[in-house]
Design an enzyme around this catalytic site. Sequence first.
Site, PDB file in Angstrom:
ATOM      1  N   ARG A   1       0.796  -1.222   0.000  1.00 29.53           N
ATOM      2  CA  ARG A   1       0.000   0.000   0.000  1.00 29.53           C
ATOM      3  C   ARG A   1       0.828   1.272   0.000  1.00 29.53           C
ATOM      4  NH1 ARG A   1      -2.706  -4.067   1.969  1.00 29.53           N
ATOM      5  NH2 ARG A   1      -0.784  -4.521   3.051  1.00 29.53           N
ATOM      6  N   THR A   2       1.831   1.339   0.855  1.00 28.50           N
ATOM      7  CA  THR A   2       2.555   2.615   1.002  1.00 28.50           C
ATOM      8  C   THR A   2       3.237   2.982  -0.311  1.00 28.50           C
ATOM      9  OG1 THR A   2       2.860   2.120   3.327  1.00 28.50           O
ATOM     10  CG2 THR A   2       4.223   3.873   2.414  1.00 28.50           C
TER      11      THR A   2
ATOM     12  N   LYS B   1      26.447  -3.956  -2.230  1.00 30.73           N
ATOM     13  CA  LYS B   1      27.903  -3.770  -2.377  1.00 30.73           C
ATOM     14  C   LYS B   1      28.499  -3.060  -1.168  1.00 30.73           C
ATOM     15  CE  LYS B   1      27.040  -2.971  -7.293  1.00 30.73           C
ATOM     16  NZ  LYS B   1      27.056  -1.905  -8.316  1.00 30.73           N
TER      17      LYS B   1
ATOM     18  N   ARG C   1      11.439   3.753   2.973  1.00 32.03           N
ATOM     19  CA  ARG C   1      11.088   2.722   3.974  1.00 32.03           C
ATOM     20  C   ARG C   1      12.348   1.917   4.245  1.00 32.03           C
ATOM     21  NH1 ARG C   1       5.952  -1.203   4.214  1.00 32.03           N
ATOM     22  NH2 ARG C   1       5.094   0.784   4.902  1.00 32.03           N
TER      23      ARG C   1
ATOM     24  N   HIS D   1       5.500   5.696  11.394  1.00 28.91           N
ATOM     25  CA  HIS D   1       4.943   5.620  10.041  1.00 28.91           C
ATOM     26  C   HIS D   1       3.955   6.789   9.924  1.00 28.91           C
ATOM     27  CE1 HIS D   1       3.673   4.123   6.302  1.00 28.91           C
ATOM     28  NE2 HIS D   1       3.424   2.850   6.587  1.00 28.91           N
TER      29      HIS D   1
HETATM   30  C1  NCD Z   1       2.189  -1.142   8.124  1.00 30.90           C
HETATM   31  C2  NCD Z   1       3.684  -0.954   8.209  1.00 30.90           C
HETATM   32  O1  NCD Z   1       4.410  -1.168   7.238  1.00 30.90           O
HETATM   33  O2  NCD Z   1       4.109  -0.563   9.295  1.00 30.90           O
HETATM   34  N1  NCD Z   1       1.742  -1.381   6.815  1.00 30.90           N
HETATM   35  C3  NCD Z   1       1.367  -0.320   6.044  1.00 30.90           C
HETATM   36  O3  NCD Z   1       2.179   0.510   5.673  1.00 30.90           O
HETATM   37  N2  NCD Z   1       0.072  -0.198   5.760  1.00 30.90           N
HETATM   38  C4  NCD Z   1       1.669  -2.153   9.070  1.00 30.90           C
HETATM   39  C5  NCD Z   1       2.296  -3.503   9.089  1.00 30.90           C
HETATM   40  O4  NCD Z   1       3.140  -3.847   8.274  1.00 30.90           O
HETATM   41  O5  NCD Z   1       1.879  -4.267   9.966  1.00 30.90           O
END
Ligand code: NCD
Length: 313
Positions: free
Chosen positions: A56-57, A86, A114, A142
Site C-alpha cells: 500500500r505505502t 555492495k 522505507r 509511520h
Molecule cells: C504497516 C507498516 O508497514 O508498518 N503497513 C502499512 O504501511 N500499511 C503495518 C504492518 O506492516 O503491519
Amino acid sequence: MHILSADQLEPSFLSELLVESLEMQEARASLESRQELSTRHTGKQICTLFYEPSTRTRLSFELAALKLGAGVISTEAAGMFSSVTKGETLEDTIRVLNEYNTAEDNSLGVIVLRHPETGSAKRAASVSEIPIINGGDGKGEHPTQALLDMFTIFMHKGRLDNLNVVIGGDLKRGRTARSVAQILANYPNNRISFVSTSELQIGDDIKAKLDTNNTEHQETTDMYSALETADVVYWTRLQKERSEGEDEDSSRFVLDEKALEVMPAGAIILHPLPRVNEIATIVDTDPRAVYFKQSGYGLPTRMALIDRLLRTS
Ligand code: NCD
C-alpha cells in the site's frame, strides 16, 4: 520540509493536510479536476526508495505522484537490488539522489523512504536537501499511515477529539500504533486503551508523551471489556519479522463475532493492513469495518502531501 514523525503532524498542520486530502478526494470526482491535477506537477519527480516489503505505502505514493503528473523512480527491494548489496550506506545513497538535482533543475522533489532500522529516516534527512518522507522506519514510526488513519477517523466520526480509542495487537514493534497514539494525544479528551500481551506493550516513550499531554490511557488484556465503550478500534498484526524471541501469543486478541457483539453500533474498526489472522474475515462485512476504505484513503492523503511538498520544492 521532511516528514519524519507523527509529532510533526500537530493539529494546525494536520487540519490543513486533512482539508487538502478532502479536496483531493472531491476533485477526483470531476473529469475537469482530474485533468487539472494530472498536469499540476509535470516535470517533477518523486523517488520511492524501499528497503522493506510494501504494498500500500509504495503503490499509493507512486499512484498519487502519477495522478499529479509527476514522474516516479523506484527501487522496491533496495536492500537486495541496489548498491547496498555492495556495502553502500543509506547516507551515501541519499547523497547520490541529491546530486541528480542542480541549481537550475531541482525537479526530484520528494524521497519516500522505507527502511528496517529505527531512526533511518532521520539519518537520511540529515544529508538530504530533498524532502524525505518516512514511509516506515523499523519499529519507529509511520507518519503518513497515521495521516490516513486520522483522515479515516475524521471521515467516519467527524472529529479527532473526545474519542474512546482501543489500540490492540503488537504495540511494541508496530510503528503505526506508535504514530497514531502520538497524534491522538494532541487532541483533548481522547482516552486510549492499549490491548496487548505484557511482552508486546506500547513503548514507554509513547506513554510518557500521553502523560505529558494528560491523555488518559490504560493497558489491559481484557479485550472485550475495552471494546464495549469504543468509538474507534485500531487493530494491528504481529510483527513476526521484527521478533526478538518475545512470547508471540497475540492470537488471544482476535476481533471476532463476539467482539462485534460487544462493540457499540457507532464504532469503527481500523487496521493499517496487512491483516493476517487478528481480524476474523467474518468482520469484513460488518458496516463498522472500515479498514479497506481506510487503505483507499492512502491515495488522497498522499496526493495532498506530495502536492504540498512539490509546490514548495
Ligand atoms: C504497516 C507498516 O508497514 O508498518 N503497513 C502499512 O504501511 N500499511 C503495518 C504492518 O506492516 O503491519
